[in-house]
Design a protein around this motif. Structure first.
Motif, PDB file in Angstrom:
ATOM      1  N   ILE A  77      10.958   9.693   8.460  1.00 48.87           N
ATOM      2  CA  ILE A  77      11.845   8.526   8.613  1.00 48.87           C
ATOM      3  C   ILE A  77      12.833   8.456   7.455  1.00 48.87           C
ATOM      4  O   ILE A  77      14.049   8.297   7.658  1.00 48.87           O
ATOM      5  CB  ILE A  77      11.021   7.223   8.716  1.00 48.87           C
ATOM      6  N   ARG A  78      12.335   8.597   6.241  1.00 51.69           N
ATOM      7  CA  ARG A  78      13.210   8.525   5.065  1.00 51.69           C
ATOM      8  C   ARG A  78      14.211   9.673   5.033  1.00 51.69           C
ATOM      9  O   ARG A  78      15.372   9.497   4.648  1.00 51.69           O
ATOM     10  CB  ARG A  78      12.376   8.494   3.786  1.00 51.69           C
ATOM     11  N   ALA A  79      13.775  10.866   5.427  1.00 45.40           N
ATOM     12  CA  ALA A  79      14.689  12.015   5.454  1.00 45.40           C
ATOM     13  C   ALA A  79      15.802  11.774   6.479  1.00 45.40           C
ATOM     14  O   ALA A  79      16.973  12.065   6.211  1.00 45.40           O
ATOM     15  CB  ALA A  79      13.919  13.291   5.762  1.00 45.40           C
ATOM     16  N   TYR A  80      15.435  11.251   7.641  1.00 48.86           N
ATOM     17  CA  TYR A  80      16.445  10.939   8.668  1.00 48.86           C
ATOM     18  C   TYR A  80      17.453   9.926   8.122  1.00 48.86           C
ATOM     19  O   TYR A  80      18.665  10.086   8.275  1.00 48.86           O
ATOM     20  CB  TYR A  80      15.773  10.413   9.932  1.00 48.86           C
ATOM     21  N   TRP A  81      16.949   8.889   7.483  1.00 49.83           N
ATOM     22  CA  TRP A  81      17.836   7.872   6.914  1.00 49.83           C
ATOM     23  C   TRP A  81      18.713   8.455   5.809  1.00 49.83           C
ATOM     24  O   TRP A  81      19.853   8.054   5.639  1.00 49.83           O
ATOM     25  CB  TRP A  81      17.034   6.690   6.397  1.00 49.83           C
ATOM     26  N   SER A  82      18.169   9.401   5.062  1.00 40.73           N
ATOM     27  CA  SER A  82      18.950  10.046   4.012  1.00 40.73           C
ATOM     28  C   SER A  82      20.088  10.868   4.610  1.00 40.73           C
ATOM     29  O   SER A  82      21.225  10.826   4.135  1.00 40.73           O
ATOM     30  CB  SER A  82      18.049  10.931   3.149  1.00 40.73           C
ATOM     31  N   PRO A 141      21.552   2.483   5.078  1.00 36.60           N
ATOM     32  CA  PRO A 141      21.216   1.557   3.989  1.00 36.60           C
ATOM     33  C   PRO A 141      19.735   1.164   3.992  1.00 36.60           C
ATOM     34  O   PRO A 141      19.225   0.659   2.995  1.00 36.60           O
ATOM     35  CB  PRO A 141      22.123   0.347   4.243  1.00 36.60           C
ATOM     36  N   ALA A 142      19.049   1.402   5.101  1.00 37.66           N
ATOM     37  CA  ALA A 142      17.618   1.074   5.175  1.00 37.66           C
ATOM     38  C   ALA A 142      16.820   1.849   4.125  1.00 37.66           C
ATOM     39  O   ALA A 142      15.752   1.406   3.710  1.00 37.66           O
ATOM     40  CB  ALA A 142      17.088   1.382   6.569  1.00 37.66           C
ATOM     41  N   LEU A 143      17.342   2.974   3.686  1.00 42.43           N
ATOM     42  CA  LEU A 143      16.665   3.795   2.685  1.00 42.43           C
ATOM     43  C   LEU A 143      16.515   3.047   1.362  1.00 42.43           C
ATOM     44  O   LEU A 143      15.626   3.352   0.572  1.00 42.43           O
ATOM     45  CB  LEU A 143      17.448   5.099   2.476  1.00 42.43           C
ATOM     46  N   GLN A 144      17.349   2.039   1.135  1.00 43.46           N
ATOM     47  CA  GLN A 144      17.317   1.293  -0.124  1.00 43.46           C
ATOM     48  C   GLN A 144      16.427   0.053  -0.071  1.00 43.46           C
ATOM     49  O   GLN A 144      16.260  -0.623  -1.084  1.00 43.46           O
ATOM     50  CB  GLN A 144      18.746   0.884  -0.525  1.00 43.46           C
ATOM     51  N   LYS A 192      13.340  -2.295  -0.383  1.00 46.63           N
ATOM     52  CA  LYS A 192      12.265  -2.210  -1.377  1.00 46.63           C
ATOM     53  C   LYS A 192      10.971  -1.637  -0.796  1.00 46.63           C
ATOM     54  O   LYS A 192      10.322  -0.798  -1.418  1.00 46.63           O
ATOM     55  CB  LYS A 192      12.005  -3.579  -1.989  1.00 46.63           C
ATOM     56  N   LEU A 193      10.576  -2.076   0.390  1.00 45.48           N
ATOM     57  CA  LEU A 193       9.348  -1.575   1.010  1.00 45.48           C
ATOM     58  C   LEU A 193       9.438  -0.067   1.270  1.00 45.48           C
ATOM     59  O   LEU A 193       8.477   0.668   1.059  1.00 45.48           O
ATOM     60  CB  LEU A 193       9.064  -2.316   2.322  1.00 45.48           C
ATOM     61  N   VAL A 194      10.600   0.389   1.691  1.00 42.47           N
ATOM     62  CA  VAL A 194      10.814   1.812   1.963  1.00 42.47           C
ATOM     63  C   VAL A 194      10.746   2.619   0.666  1.00 42.47           C
ATOM     64  O   VAL A 194      10.325   3.773   0.658  1.00 42.47           O
ATOM     65  CB  VAL A 194      12.172   2.031   2.671  1.00 42.47           C
ATOM     66  N   ARG A 195      11.129   2.013  -0.426  1.00 41.74           N
ATOM     67  CA  ARG A 195      11.095   2.711  -1.716  1.00 41.74           C
ATOM     68  C   ARG A 195       9.699   2.713  -2.347  1.00 41.74           C
ATOM     69  O   ARG A 195       9.376   3.608  -3.108  1.00 41.74           O
ATOM     70  CB  ARG A 195      12.104   2.078  -2.673  1.00 41.74           C
ATOM     71  N   VAL A 196       8.856   1.732  -2.016  1.00 39.82           N
ATOM     72  CA  VAL A 196       7.542   1.595  -2.650  1.00 39.82           C
ATOM     73  C   VAL A 196       6.403   2.160  -1.789  1.00 39.82           C
ATOM     74  O   VAL A 196       5.528   2.873  -2.297  1.00 39.82           O
ATOM     75  CB  VAL A 196       7.264   0.110  -2.990  1.00 39.82           C
ATOM     76  N   LEU A 197       6.404   1.843  -0.502  1.00 37.36           N
ATOM     77  CA  LEU A 197       5.293   2.208   0.380  1.00 37.36           C
ATOM     78  C   LEU A 197       4.951   3.705   0.374  1.00 37.36           C
ATOM     79  O   LEU A 197       3.768   4.054   0.289  1.00 37.36           O
ATOM     80  CB  LEU A 197       5.564   1.723   1.807  1.00 37.36           C
ATOM     81  N   PRO A 198       5.924   4.613   0.431  1.00 34.91           N
ATOM     82  CA  PRO A 198       5.559   6.038   0.410  1.00 34.91           C
ATOM     83  C   PRO A 198       4.788   6.442  -0.851  1.00 34.91           C
ATOM     84  O   PRO A 198       3.887   7.284  -0.788  1.00 34.91           O
ATOM     85  CB  PRO A 198       6.907   6.762   0.482  1.00 34.91           C
ATOM     86  N   HIS A 199       5.117   5.835  -1.973  1.00 30.13           N
ATOM     87  CA  HIS A 199       4.414   6.161  -3.222  1.00 30.13           C
ATOM     88  C   HIS A 199       2.974   5.646  -3.204  1.00 30.13           C
ATOM     89  O   HIS A 199       2.068   6.303  -3.709  1.00 30.13           O
ATOM     90  CB  HIS A 199       5.173   5.615  -4.424  1.00 30.13           C
TER      91      HIS A 199
END
Length: 128
Positions: free
Chosen positions: A25-30, A35-38, A40-47
């Motif tokens: 999902i993140r790669a597709y957004w990249s 803008p969904a890539l930015q 907060k949940l998308v930035r924290v949850l994968p880690h």
């Protein structure tokens, strides 16, 4: 084996599935510059998911004892490092959408190879 081996193994496999899903999902957004890539949940949850995945992996390797010295496990660790490096290029460091997309496909291929190693307990992975 220990009574808590299977729950940890299942948590590890669940985290692996979630990790791959979140990466795709993140790669597709990249690649699409979403803008969904930015968020907060998308930035924290994968880690968080990847930390659970790694912690469970370390626990399982410890529980396996002798198997922890096997070449298949060492290769999984080496490929995990490669996956992280290529994955960061796919999501953050790639200069163009095309380069990020190619890196994402390579990272996914590495991840699938790691899954094969885990299932077969062989460095040959799916080729065994």
């Amino acid at each position: 084996m220990f009574s808590y081996y299977l729950p940890i193994k299942h948590l590890h496999m669940t985290a692996a599935g979630l990790s791959l899903l979140l990466f795709v999902i993140r790669a597709y957004w990249s690649v699409t510059s979403s803008p969904a890539l930015q968020h907060k949940l998308v930035r924290v949850l994968p880690h968080v998911v990847d930390s659970i995945l790694l912690l469970c992996g370390v626990i399982l390797a410890t529980l396996l004892g002798e198997a922890a010295n096997q070449p298949w496990l060492l290769l999984k660790i080496v490929l995990l490092i490669a996956y992280i490096m290529v994955g960061s290029f796919a999501i953050k460091r790639g200069r163009t959408a095309t380069s990020r997309g190619i890196a994402a496909l390579i990272a996914i291929a590495i991840f699938v190879y790691i899954i094969g190693i885990a299932l077969k307990r062989s460095p040959l992975s799916w080729f065994f």
